[in-house]
Design an enzyme around this catalytic site. Structure first.
Site, mmCIF file in Angstrom:
data_model
loop_
_atom_site.group_PDB
_atom_site.id
_atom_site.type_symbol
_atom_site.label_atom_id
_atom_site.label_comp_id
_atom_site.label_asym_id
_atom_site.label_seq_id
_atom_site.Cartn_x
_atom_site.Cartn_y
_atom_site.Cartn_z
ATOM 1 N N TYR A 189 0.857 -1.177 0.057
ATOM 2 C CA TYR A 189 -0.028 -0.081 -0.128
ATOM 3 C C TYR A 189 1.084 1.221 0.134
ATOM 4 O O TYR A 189 0.645 2.540 -0.638
ATOM 5 C CB TYR A 189 -1.167 -0.091 1.142
ATOM 6 C CG TYR A 189 -1.958 -1.211 1.124
ATOM 7 C CD1 TYR A 189 -3.194 -1.054 0.396
ATOM 8 C CD2 TYR A 189 -1.919 -2.076 1.941
ATOM 9 C CE1 TYR A 189 -4.216 -1.972 0.571
ATOM 10 C CE2 TYR A 189 -2.794 -3.402 1.883
ATOM 11 C CZ TYR A 189 -3.764 -3.013 1.090
ATOM 12 O OH TYR A 189 -4.813 -4.112 1.163
ATOM 13 N N SER A 238 2.965 -4.216 4.063
ATOM 14 C CA SER A 238 4.395 -4.143 3.914
ATOM 15 C C SER A 238 4.999 -5.270 3.990
ATOM 16 O O SER A 238 6.229 -5.554 3.528
ATOM 17 C CB SER A 238 5.048 -3.010 4.554
ATOM 18 O OG SER A 238 4.461 -1.560 4.371
ATOM 19 N N ARG A 243 -3.243 5.433 3.667
ATOM 20 C CA ARG A 243 -4.770 5.025 3.857
ATOM 21 C C ARG A 243 -5.578 5.392 2.722
ATOM 22 O O ARG A 243 -6.333 4.681 2.340
ATOM 23 C CB ARG A 243 -5.146 5.832 5.065
ATOM 24 C CG ARG A 243 -4.575 5.329 6.351
ATOM 25 C CD ARG A 243 -5.305 6.080 7.517
ATOM 26 N NE ARG A 243 -4.479 5.519 8.808
ATOM 27 C CZ ARG A 243 -5.188 5.668 9.886
ATOM 28 N NH1 ARG A 243 -6.269 5.890 9.990
ATOM 29 N NH2 ARG A 243 -4.457 5.249 10.861
ATOM 30 N N CYS A 288 -6.446 -4.790 -7.824
ATOM 31 C CA CYS A 288 -6.226 -4.591 -6.383
ATOM 32 C C CYS A 288 -5.695 -6.086 -5.564
ATOM 33 O O CYS A 288 -5.205 -5.661 -4.533
ATOM 34 C CB CYS A 288 -7.376 -3.856 -5.748
ATOM 35 S SG CYS A 288 -8.946 -5.075 -5.717
#
Length: 167
Positions: free
Chosen positions: A102, A139, A116, A133
């Site tokens: 992300y 991470s 976010r 997606c």
């Protein structure tokens, strides 16, 4: 814009439904056999069944191992801001067989501090598979969420890794 119609394609990851217009531009897609769920994501009326053989052929080719078959499917975003559009474009640039975090998605979409918002872009993605997606992970490499379930996400990632490694 022509009215949206839908088709459902059986896949190893579960039934996959596509809502598309007369030009086979995909407006919504997901691992469900419920077109009402997808039309609800768009805020549109329930579509009628329709032939989307071109899109279906590309989905089937993807699941047969031609991972690039879905890369040129036309999609229509219903974004609520420029960052989300950039994030979805960045997701489309992640090659099959690879994942990014992300944090990497936020940076690639132009705002490294918007981690976010990157997660929100994934969560609001109405065009699963074509806007991949499922290739976005935490991470540490783990999966947190996927609208169609973590088992579906794991199936997609394993499928892509298998065929990407063979290429």
């Amino acid at each position: 814009m022509s009215p949206l119609t839908y088709t459902t394609i059986p896949t190893p990851a579960g039934p996959f439904t596509v809502l598309a217009d007369g030009d086979d531009t995909v407006h919504a897609a997901g691992f469900t056999d419920d077109p009402a769920f997808l039309s609800g994501m768009l805020g549109t009326a329930l579509p009628e069944p329709g032939p989307h053989d071109g899109v279906a052929d590309k989905v089937l080719a993807y699941f047969d191992g031609d991972l690039g078959a879905i890369d040129d499917v036309a999609v229509a975003y219903r974004a609520t801001g420029p960052f989300r559009t950039k994030a979805w474009d960045a997701m489309r640039a992640v090659k099959a067989g690879r994942t990014i975090s992300y944090t990497q998605l936020a940076a690639t979409a132009g705002n490294p501090n918007a981690v976010r918002a990157a997660g929100s872009a994934c969560a609001s993605n109405a065009i699963a598979l074509f806007v991949p997606c499922h290739r976005i992970v935490r991470s540490d490499g783990s999966s947190k969420n996927f609208l169609y379930g973590l088992e579906c996400k794991a199936t997609l990632l394993a499928h892509e890794q298998q065929f990407a490694a063979a290429a």
